[in-house]
Design a protein around this motif. Structure first.
Motif: not given
Length: 332
Positions: A292-306
């Protein structure tokens, strides 16, 4: 559907008829569980509106023009295909119910490994398999199909190249697909195998069928079609190895669902960060999914905003048929 289930590539199996009514009842339940799981493969949509505005995919330079070659027919090892999912089976073990555990010893030449499992025969009844490596908890999931693992995961439990590792496999009650548990079958034989990844050039791909099977399109929860605003990137009909790109407005949480007709590899990048890397090794037109994209910040350092404008890119390799990537909304 949890992340362990999504990492498990479930093999399709037919439930055989037996003379044991208890086994027959369990087989019927298993068929319903597998049907529900197939319907739920798109994961939970639950009415979430996806605010992704695709500007359309564009083709870029060809990355790998060579088709996947067909190799000589592969055999079996203890009932498992010798070659599957890009790996060659190097060790196997089987357990016979009502005994619920078995052991397997493997001396790996690489830690790039795949675990294969089979459900209890004669009726392919489901059990939950828990695997420990040298006494350390490692993996669990419903039997049937293959489980992808990571080199770091094996290292974390002490596995080393050239050193024997003992896998202890225990069978337990399986998820019934509705939040409950199924009883452990009264009898039957379950199996586990370990395969080592092999170079693409050494892998015996199956012969190409004619015609190719239809491309399997991702679906939402309960088998519903994709939302009309879901972003879908498809292969270039003239060149399935051409990359595809789109610029979108980011919305609620999503998961990348990927489907392909032929052997090949898909890498998915969002805002320049790789969030999925999936490979196909046969012509069954199967599906795979990212986390899930909600986990991408922790897994890949990717933080996205609406509302953020984001570049999405799909990089295919070795395909000789169609593929697609769809961003399907999820519930967190």
């Amino acid at each position: 559907m949890n992340e362990t289930d999504l990492r498990t590539v479930l093999a399709e199996r037919s439930a055989g008829k037996t003379s044991d009514p208890a086994v027959d009842r369990l087989a019927g339940v298993h068929r319903r569980v597998l049907r529900r799981r197939r319907l739920r493969r798109g994961t939970a949509v639950a009415g979430a509106a996806l605010a992704l505005l695709a500007l359309g995919g564009v083709a870029t330079a060809r990355t790998d023009p060579s088709p996947a070659p067909a190799g000589p027919p592969a055999g079996t090892v203890d009932g498992f295909p010798e070659y599957a999912e890009g790996a060659r089976v190097v060790a196997t073990a089987r357990g016979a119910l009502p005994e619920r555990s078995t052991r397997l010893t493997v001396t790996p030449t690489t830690l790039d490994l795949v675990i294969f499992t089979s459900c209890p025969e004669p009726a392919s009844l489901p059990v939950e398999l828990e695997i420990q490596v040298d006494g350390h908890p490692f993996f669990s999931g419903t039997c049937g199909g293959s489980w992808s693992t990571t080199v770091d995961g094996w290292r974390d439990v002490g596995a080393r190249v050239g050193r024997p590792a003992v896998l202890t496999v225990r069978a337990g009650a399986a998820d019934d697909g509705a939040g409950g548990r199924l009883p452990v079958p009264p009898r039957g034989e379950f199996g586990v195998a370990v395969g080592e990844r092999v170079p693409v050039g050494d892998y015996p791909f199956p012969p190409r069928p004619a015609p190719l099977p239809p491309l399997e399109r991702p679906v939402g929860d309960d088998g519903e079609p994709l939302p009309p605003d879901a972003l879908v990137l498809r292969s270039d009909p003239a060149d399935p190895t051409a990359s595809r790109r789109a610029t979108i407005t980011w919305g609620p949480a999503v998961r990348a669902w990927m489907s392909a007709q032929t052997p090949g590899r898909l890498r998915v990048r969002v805002a320049g960060v790789e969030v999925a890397d999936a490979s196909w090794w046969d012509y069954r037109a199967g599906q795979q999914a990212s986390t899930k994209s909600a986990t991408w910040a922790g897994e890949h350092g990717l933080r996205l905003l609406p509302g953020q404008r984001v570049a999405v890119e799909v990089i295919p390799e070795r395909f000789t048929g169609d593929w697609l990537v769809a961003f399907v909304p999820t519930v967190d």
